[in-house]
Design a protein around this motif. Sequence first.
Motif, mmCIF file in Angstrom:
data_model
loop_
_atom_site.group_PDB
_atom_site.id
_atom_site.type_symbol
_atom_site.label_atom_id
_atom_site.label_comp_id
_atom_site.label_asym_id
_atom_site.label_seq_id
_atom_site.Cartn_x
_atom_site.Cartn_y
_atom_site.Cartn_z
ATOM 1 N N TYR A 22 0.886 -1.711 0.227
ATOM 2 C CA TYR A 22 0.280 0.364 0.017
ATOM 3 C C TYR A 22 1.072 0.812 -0.538
ATOM 4 N N GLU A 23 0.168 2.602 -0.618
ATOM 5 C CA GLU A 23 0.905 3.791 -0.013
ATOM 6 C C GLU A 23 -0.457 4.884 0.033
ATOM 7 N N PHE A 24 0.040 5.846 1.058
ATOM 8 C CA PHE A 24 -0.134 6.732 1.355
ATOM 9 C C PHE A 24 0.199 8.233 0.785
ATOM 10 N N ALA A 25 -0.916 8.421 0.095
ATOM 11 C CA ALA A 25 -0.015 10.084 -0.509
ATOM 12 C C ALA A 25 0.437 10.846 0.817
ATOM 13 N N ARG A 26 1.299 11.753 0.309
ATOM 14 C CA ARG A 26 2.008 12.508 1.023
ATOM 15 C C ARG A 26 1.637 13.723 2.012
ATOM 16 N N LEU A 27 0.440 13.987 1.545
ATOM 17 C CA LEU A 27 -0.435 14.243 2.793
ATOM 18 C C LEU A 27 -1.569 13.662 3.632
ATOM 19 N N GLN A 28 -1.351 12.572 3.440
ATOM 20 C CA GLN A 28 -1.742 11.484 4.573
ATOM 21 C C GLN A 28 -0.758 10.556 5.347
ATOM 22 N N ALA A 29 0.818 11.433 5.281
ATOM 23 C CA ALA A 29 1.969 10.333 5.893
ATOM 24 C C ALA A 29 1.421 10.104 6.996
ATOM 25 N N ASP A 30 1.240 11.528 7.779
ATOM 26 C CA ASP A 30 1.583 10.991 9.183
ATOM 27 C C ASP A 30 0.444 10.012 9.583
ATOM 28 N N GLU A 31 -0.761 10.479 9.366
ATOM 29 C CA GLU A 31 -1.941 9.426 9.562
ATOM 30 C C GLU A 31 -1.694 8.357 9.082
ATOM 31 N N GLY A 32 -1.212 8.355 8.628
ATOM 32 C CA GLY A 32 -1.169 6.744 7.470
ATOM 33 C C GLY A 32 0.178 5.997 8.926
ATOM 34 N N ARG A 33 1.566 6.882 9.090
ATOM 35 C CA ARG A 33 2.536 6.543 9.507
ATOM 36 C C ARG A 33 1.715 6.172 11.456
ATOM 37 N N SER A 34 0.818 6.542 11.503
ATOM 38 C CA SER A 34 0.423 6.804 13.175
ATOM 39 C C SER A 34 -0.529 5.113 12.870
ATOM 40 N N MET A 35 -1.426 5.173 11.568
ATOM 41 C CA MET A 35 -2.561 4.038 12.194
ATOM 42 C C MET A 35 -1.472 2.711 11.398
ATOM 43 N N ILE A 36 -0.135 2.310 10.849
ATOM 44 C CA ILE A 36 0.495 1.454 11.109
ATOM 45 C C ILE A 36 0.965 1.266 11.557
ATOM 46 N N LYS A 37 1.729 2.579 12.615
ATOM 47 C CA LYS A 37 2.299 2.018 13.833
ATOM 48 C C LYS A 37 1.285 1.362 15.098
ATOM 49 N N ARG A 38 0.058 1.648 15.138
ATOM 50 C CA ARG A 38 -0.778 1.296 15.545
ATOM 51 C C ARG A 38 -0.950 -0.034 15.897
ATOM 52 N N LEU A 39 -1.312 -0.999 14.320
ATOM 53 C CA LEU A 39 -1.456 -2.199 13.544
ATOM 54 C C LEU A 39 -0.609 -2.838 13.926
ATOM 55 N N ALA A 40 1.413 -2.542 13.977
ATOM 56 C CA ALA A 40 2.504 -2.887 14.534
ATOM 57 C C ALA A 40 2.223 -3.641 16.316
ATOM 58 N N ARG A 41 1.940 -2.685 16.593
ATOM 59 C CA ARG A 41 1.903 -2.853 18.058
ATOM 60 C C ARG A 41 0.934 -3.570 18.710
ATOM 61 N N VAL A 42 -0.031 -3.828 17.831
ATOM 62 C CA VAL A 42 -1.300 -4.406 18.099
ATOM 63 C C VAL A 42 -1.090 -5.954 18.064
ATOM 64 N N VAL A 43 -0.219 -6.203 16.591
ATOM 65 C CA VAL A 43 0.365 -7.320 16.168
ATOM 66 C C VAL A 43 1.639 -8.513 16.998
ATOM 67 N N LYS A 44 2.684 -7.181 17.178
ATOM 68 C CA LYS A 44 3.470 -7.886 18.740
ATOM 69 C C LYS A 44 3.165 -8.088 19.967
ATOM 70 N N GLU A 45 1.733 -6.961 20.652
ATOM 71 C CA GLU A 45 1.055 -8.043 21.112
ATOM 72 C C GLU A 45 0.285 -9.536 21.370
ATOM 73 N N LEU A 46 -0.464 -9.377 20.374
ATOM 74 C CA LEU A 46 -0.962 -10.568 19.689
ATOM 75 C C LEU A 46 -0.128 -12.443 19.769
ATOM 76 N N GLU A 47 1.388 -11.566 19.391
ATOM 77 C CA GLU A 47 2.761 -12.680 19.457
ATOM 78 C C GLU A 47 2.736 -12.913 20.465
ATOM 79 N N THR A 48 2.758 -12.282 21.206
ATOM 80 C CA THR A 48 3.308 -12.214 23.151
ATOM 81 C C THR A 48 1.825 -12.096 23.485
ATOM 82 N N GLY A 49 0.654 -12.132 23.511
ATOM 83 C CA GLY A 49 -0.255 -13.173 24.050
ATOM 84 C C GLY A 49 -0.478 -11.646 24.823
ATOM 85 N N THR A 50 -0.645 -10.284 24.718
ATOM 86 C CA THR A 50 -0.541 -9.232 25.612
ATOM 87 C C THR A 50 -1.655 -8.996 25.316
#
Length: 169
Positions: free
Chosen positions: A139-167
Amino acid sequence: MTLRGKAESRLAGEFVPGERVLHALLAFRVGGVRKTMVAGAAGIAGLAGAAGMALAARRGQAEAPQVPIPTPGRFLFALTSHRIALFTVGGIVRAAPGQPLRSWLLDQLAWVSEPELNSGVAQALRGQIGIVGEGVLGYEFARLQADEGRSMIKRLARVVKELETGTAF
């Protein structure tokens, strides 16, 4: 109404108890921002190094095949508390979620790459998500959505990591 609100309305009949839309953004397939912004530009980038960019998890599940998951040139990318969902882009004046394309529960995600802002005239925040048993969603997000896109993906990565560790949950 915001894209998040529109996505929530579109998904309302499918929600499990307590599910809500956290983010919804207009996204492009990899290379789509450049193709849209720069007339005649070539589009799709390869998946080389996708597994090497994995940031969040190498879950104890089967690996995500290194096969690109097809998407339209533009689509709505929504993150809920339980899944990611893709929609066609509808709306005459403003983008809105159209027909549902695909959705995956968060525990189906093998890894989430660190998003990178590519350089050049048509800057875009680009990343990939490995989906167990299916392939790689680019996927790509246009430059004007980069900050919100980064926030969304970091949140998603955090949840995936929590699922991996069982937390998670």
